[in-house]
Design an enzyme around this catalytic site. Structure first.
Site, PDB file in Angstrom:
ATOM      1  N   GLN A   1       7.562 -32.085 -42.305  1.00 37.48           N
ATOM      2  CA  GLN A   1       8.126 -32.750 -41.136  1.00 37.48           C
ATOM      3  C   GLN A   1       9.648 -32.808 -41.179  1.00 37.48           C
ATOM      4  OE1 GLN A   1       4.731 -36.015 -41.529  1.00 37.48           O
ATOM      5  NE2 GLN A   1       6.140 -36.602 -39.907  1.00 37.48           N
TER       6      GLN A   1
ATOM      7  N   PHE B   1       1.466 -36.986 -39.779  1.00 38.93           N
ATOM      8  CA  PHE B   1       1.266 -38.445 -39.758  1.00 38.93           C
ATOM      9  C   PHE B   1       2.242 -39.197 -40.653  1.00 38.93           C
ATOM     10  CE2 PHE B   1      -2.988 -36.297 -39.618  1.00 38.93           C
ATOM     11  CZ  PHE B   1      -3.130 -36.318 -38.246  1.00 38.93           C
TER      12      PHE B   1
ATOM     13  N   ARG C   1      11.105 -51.982 -41.351  1.00 37.45           N
ATOM     14  CA  ARG C   1      10.370 -51.876 -40.082  1.00 37.45           C
ATOM     15  C   ARG C   1       9.217 -52.879 -40.026  1.00 37.45           C
ATOM     16  NH1 ARG C   1       9.749 -48.594 -35.394  1.00 37.45           N
ATOM     17  NH2 ARG C   1      11.630 -47.427 -35.911  1.00 37.45           N
TER      18      ARG C   1
ATOM     19  N   ARG D   1       2.528 -43.005 -39.981  1.00 37.72           N
ATOM     20  CA  ARG D   1       2.448 -43.403 -38.575  1.00 37.72           C
ATOM     21  C   ARG D   1       2.562 -44.925 -38.384  1.00 37.72           C
ATOM     22  NH1 ARG D   1      -2.201 -40.530 -34.982  1.00 37.72           N
ATOM     23  NH2 ARG D   1      -1.070 -40.397 -33.034  1.00 37.72           N
TER      24      ARG D   1
ATOM     25  N   PHE E   1       4.987 -46.680 -39.921  1.00 41.40           N
ATOM     26  CA  PHE E   1       6.092 -46.829 -40.872  1.00 41.40           C
ATOM     27  C   PHE E   1       6.365 -48.297 -41.204  1.00 41.40           C
ATOM     28  CE2 PHE E   1      10.605 -45.933 -42.152  1.00 41.40           C
ATOM     29  CZ  PHE E   1      10.397 -44.805 -42.908  1.00 41.40           C
TER      30      PHE E   1
ATOM     31  N   THR F   1      15.582 -46.747 -37.754  1.00 43.13           N
ATOM     32  CA  THR F   1      16.414 -47.921 -38.029  1.00 43.13           C
ATOM     33  C   THR F   1      17.570 -47.575 -38.959  1.00 43.13           C
ATOM     34  OG1 THR F   1      15.002 -48.628 -39.847  1.00 43.13           O
ATOM     35  CG2 THR F   1      14.478 -49.476 -37.659  1.00 43.13           C
TER      36      THR F   1
ATOM     37  N   GLU G   1       3.606 -43.114 -32.578  1.00 46.59           N
ATOM     38  CA  GLU G   1       3.123 -44.180 -33.440  1.00 46.59           C
ATOM     39  C   GLU G   1       2.504 -45.378 -32.715  1.00 46.59           C
ATOM     40  OE1 GLU G   1       7.132 -44.017 -35.087  1.00 46.59           O
ATOM     41  OE2 GLU G   1       6.240 -44.354 -37.036  1.00 46.59           O
TER      42      GLU G   1
END
Lengths: 158, 787
Positions: free
Chosen positions: B219, B250, B332, B364, B366, B468, B739
């Site tokens: 990814q 994912f 997160r 997914r 996170f 973030t 997500e």
């Protein structure tokens, strides 16, 4: 170990290859015959990504030895379409968006075709349990079931 | 950037439910994944030798039996790494090969850690040989669980705190103390294995001058490129990483693909031969990170309506042996400790725990899902204590709708929620599905059903969109127009089945005014678009769509200027129509325009770039605007349990989800369905189980159970929220979708909890932990009946 000479039929074509005695049918299809549509998802017969038929019977090709293919008839995803003309099942999977990453798709199509050859008019519950051995991590299965039911209805009409 | 949302009526442009670009190849078995690419002659296959203890030191290492095994060409340890022996993405704390043969040493941090690497003529030969090493260890005590790590104080950094007082200046403990009622609780939330159907795989092809070309299932190609370059002591320009498609990601290939790519690259570098490594499924599950498991403690003060006055939340996360992305993930989780709810006085403390287990990673959501499960548990438990419908308590706590001015729109991190449409979505969904009536019917029916109990729950989702880590919010694109008018499209995003490529191609088609079939989608490559961010955080189409739009705008500006000069009209008289251009009174076919532009020496290639606006984050002050906007959705789930066996079934699911103005409704619905079902797996059947020695025992689909076709809800109704429209100027006013839908599955956990409560006539709160396996459901049934 000496290699074994295997003569078999794959998607209607006579083929022969040399393989190791402990080589799986999946590895022979992928590595010796270049048929990479069948995937190895787990190597233990639990995910169904390597599904093919052997004399019409649905099997996980990761659990079959290549040498066992001698004199048998193998059907893989690569033989499902007739030339460029997709099989109705393949068309319905596209139409219903019943695929995402695509790795489980060949195995699910092969398994579904085997089901519909045995039982052209399956109930939704029969489809769900027949395909319970074919794991998909992307779709959530809803569109797959819809595509199968739709394709079965179309094939019955044909 | 603020062009009106109109486009020429091209075939299969934006907002059209166009099928996945590779659909025909997928159904024919012709799509080429990294493991399917033709293998070059002389290809070597790699396999890792793995540690068999959870913590300790290597005291002796004999790799000669490995070297002597049939087919083995090379055995590589830390001694053979020419550069930095590390694959850590953020902190350089992730040793790649733990063993040094020369020094006869190495530190082991988890059971299954790669110690050395074998290269052999076949995959089987490499895997067999890897097991032949003779390794002696001096074992040390292992810290395995969250409880052990908390007790031992084994953590990364110091606990991170985010807090905001209420309008009267009371901090969270004061507000709780002053509230009419108080309640506290704890929820345990399990981890999750990604189980992408295509396991980790990479092939490295040596080129001239020691350069490497790597096909990776990854990814984050740009990070893979840098890690391989560091490992081999090369410059980034010597390493090209290419990703055409992944068989699922994912989050499991955001950093975890790098180890496999590094192994293939090291073999190729050391032997001069092409090399491939595909992890066996069991090794894949053992050696790669998972979703973090969490324990969350909460204490809330609230009133008789269930409205929260103050809340303290403590989040404890098992991060594993190295940092990986755990800081951002745990951040997160804190950013989603509020979900859709205004928390007047709030304190959130996060412990990032270091354990002797595999390093947990992106998955997914996170961290968001775990944070959300925490607050949803609090809502549910408060409602139970007050004898209210949990939905009433949820509604009482929602953030204000846009522009309401009610003073209930500030998050715990001081960001104003300007787009909160959750109340409207929930009202709509509850009305569509007859939630209130069904809840009453289910309760009545349970009274006369002694064995099978049913439950229902409606839960909302608000999910923040943006990385973030602010600098990651950038994307690049490359668009070529060839002399025949055909278009090549490239961008930094990667395709893992989610439909990013088709969505971005639809954007390019609409921007250029061309039918989709004129746009060629091409593999993600670090030599086409450099310095990209991971395809993660649901940001793929938001950011890459905008970067492509930028490139298309540059090309159109050049073509417009050229057409005006060439045909002697004002630039305002040049208009892009579908597959042609109006120039004054003339209409010119696209191909003719391109050919004329080429002959006039106009550049027909452009790069595009995008940096998400408005976002900023001050981590020390725990204050800022980390998200560009929020995505919303809600789900009602009805489930049944068998109180004798603990088995459960999801009977019916209704989802209403906001994707703004969808770029591709077919693709978005697929993401919603798949995300929901993956979330139900996390919260019900997927159980990771380590034994007391730190060995993962659920390392194959025979023991680790993801949802199967037979688990599909009997009724699954999904709808995109028709009023959806991003208030921010995102690409075509769409919203990210990757997500957020996963967290709709929290409704399934609460529906099961409601069914368990029925088993005890709703007298005692079930306290059902996740995953709600049959064992846990049965234990909860016994608890509510004993109470």
């Amino acid at each position: 170990m000496s290699r074994i000479h295997v003569t078999t039929s794959v998607n209607g074509d006579e083929v022969d290859f040399l393989c190791e005695p402990d080589e799986t049918l999946l590895d022979a299809l992928r590595n010796r015959l270049g048929l990479t549509g069948s995937k190895e998802g787990c190597g233990t017969g639990d995910c169904g990504a390597c599904s093919v038929t052997l004399d019409g019977r649905l099997v996980c090709s990761c659990l079959v030895l290549a040498a066992e293919a001698e004199g048998r008839e193998i059907a893989t995803i690569e033989g499902m379409a007739e030339g460029e003309a997709l099989h109705p099942l393949q068309k319905k999977f596209i139409e219903h968006a019943a695929l995402q990453c695509g790795v489980c798709t060949p195995g699910i199509l092969v398994a579904t075709k085997a089901l519909l050859e045995k039982n052209p008019d399956p109930s939704e519950t029969e489809v769900r349990y027949w395909l319970a051995g074919n794991l998909c991590r992307c779709t959530g299965y809803d569109k797959i079931i819809r595509a199968v039911m739709d394709a079965a209805a179309e094939l019955r009409r044909a | 950037m603020d062009a009106p949302d109109h486009a020429p009526p091209v075939r299969d442009g934006v907002h059209v439910p166009r099928r996945h670009d590779s659909a025909e190849k997928h159904v024919a078995g012709r799509a080429i994944y990294a493991d399917d690419a033709p293998e070059p002659p002389g290809l070597l296959h790699g396999a890792f030798g793995l540690a068999t203890i959870a913590h300790g030191r290597i005291t002796a290492l004999d790799l000669d039996p490995v070297r002597a095994a049939p087919g083995v060409v090379a055995v590589l340890s830390a001694d053979d790494v020419p550069g930095e022996n590390d694959t850590g993405p953020v902190a350089r704390d992730e040793v790649f090969l733990a063993a040094s043969e020369a020094a006869q040493s190495g530190d082991v941090h988890f059971h299954g850690q790669p110690l050395f690497l074998v290269a052999a003529e076949s995959r089987e030969a490499a895997r067999r040989a890897a097991r032949l090493a003779q390794v002696s260890y001096a074992e040390e005590p292992a810290v395995l669980s969250i409880a052990q790590a908390m007790e031992a104080g084994s953590r990364f950094g110091t606990p991170y705190r985010m807090a905001r007082p209420d309008a009267e200046g009371r901090d969270a403990p004061q507000a709780i103390e002053g509230a009419p009622m108080r309640l506290s609780g704890r929820v345990e939330i399990g981890g999750q294995e990604h189980f992408y159907l295509e396991g980790q795989v990479a092939m490295a092809l040596p080129g001239e001058d020691g350069d490497l070309h790597i096909l990776s299932s990854n990814q984050h190609p740009s990070e893979c490129q840098l890690i391989v370059a560091h490992l081999l002591g090369l410059s980034a320009h010597a390493v090209t990483v290419e990703v055409r498609r992944m068989g699922g990601g994912f989050g499991g290939k955001e950093t975890q693909g790098n180890q496999t790519a590094a192994a293939a690259a090291l073999i190729a570098h050391c032997t001069g031969r092409p090399a491939k490594l595909r992890l066996d499924r069991d090794d894949d599950i053992v050696t790669t990170g998972k979703r973090h498991d969490f324990v969350i403690d909460w204490e809330a003060g609230f009133d008789a309506t269930g409205r929260i006055h103050g809340i303290c939340v403590t989040q404890m996360a098992r991060c594993g042996w190295s940092l990986d992305l755990s800081n951002a993930i745990c951040d997160r989780a804190m950013f989603h400790a509020d979900n859709c709810y205004y928390l007047p006085a709030v304190e959130i403390v996060s412990h990032r725990l270091r354990t002797n287990t595999v390093s947990n990673t992106a998955f997914r959501g996170f961290g968001g899902p775990q944070g959300m499960v925490g607050i949803e548990r609090a809502m549910d438990e408060i409602a139970f204590a007050l004898g209210l419908d949990p939905l009433a308590v949820r509604r009482a706590n929602f953030y204000d709708p846009p522009d309401a001015g009610g003073g209930r729109s500030t998050t715990p991190y001081h960001m104003e929620v300007e787009d909160c449409v959750i109340a409207e979505i929930v009202d709509d969904l509850a009305a569509r599905t007859g939630y209130e009536a069904r809840r009453g019917e289910i309760r009545a029916a349970n009274a006369s059903s002694p064995v099978i109990k049913r439950g229902i729950a409606l839960t909302p989702v608000k999910f923040g969109i943006s990385f973030t880590t602010s600098f990651l919010n950038q994307a690049g694109a490359l668009v070529h127009i060839y002399r025949d008018g055909s278009v090549m499209l490239n961008h930094g995003g990667t395709e893992m089945g989610q439909g990013l490529f088709i969505k971005v191609a639809q954007v390019a088609a609409s921007e250029l005014g061309l039918d989709l079939d004129r746009v060629k989608i091409t593999a993600t490559r670090t030599d086409k678009v450099p310095n990209t961010s991971a395809t993660a955080a649901s940001s793929g189409s938001d950011m890459n769509g905008m970067a492509v739009r930028d490139a298309c705008a540059k090309l159109k500006a050049r073509l417009r200027g050229f057409a005006a000069r060439h045909w002697k009209v004002a630039e305002a008289e040049v208009e892009f129509l579908a597959n042609r251009v109006r120039v004054g009174r003339k209409t010119i076919a696209w191909e003719a325009l391109i050919e004329a532009a080429y002959l006039a020496r106009v550049s027909l290639s452009a790069t595009g770039f995008y940096a998400t606006p408005k976002i900023h984050w001050d981590r020390d002050a725990a204050r800022g605007r980390p998200f560009y906007y929020f995505a919303y959705g809600a789900a009602v789930t009805e489930a049944a349990i068998d109180t004798l066996t603990g088995e459960s079934r999801i009977l019916r699911v209704d989802i209403l989800h906001d994707v703004g103005r969808s770029l591709n409704p077919a693709v978005d619905l697929g993401q919603i369905e798949g995300g929901f079902v993956q979330g139900t797996g996390w919260l019900t059947s997927e159980e990771l189980w380590w034994d007391d020695t730190g060995r993962l025992r659920t390392h194959a689909p025979s023991t680790y159970k993801i949802p199967a076709c037979s688990d599909r809800p009997r009724v699954l109704n999904m709808a995109l929220w028709e009023k959806g429209m991003n208030r921010e100027l995102t690409i075509r006013r769409s919203k990210a979708v990757g997500e957020p839908p996963l967290m709709l599955a929290i409704s399934a956990l609460h529906a099961l909890s409601d069914a368990v409560a029925a088993a005890g006539d709703y007298r005692r709160y079930p306290g059902l932990e996740a995953p709600a396996t049959p064992e846990r459901i049965l234990a909860a049934v016994e608890r509510v009946r004993d109470g």
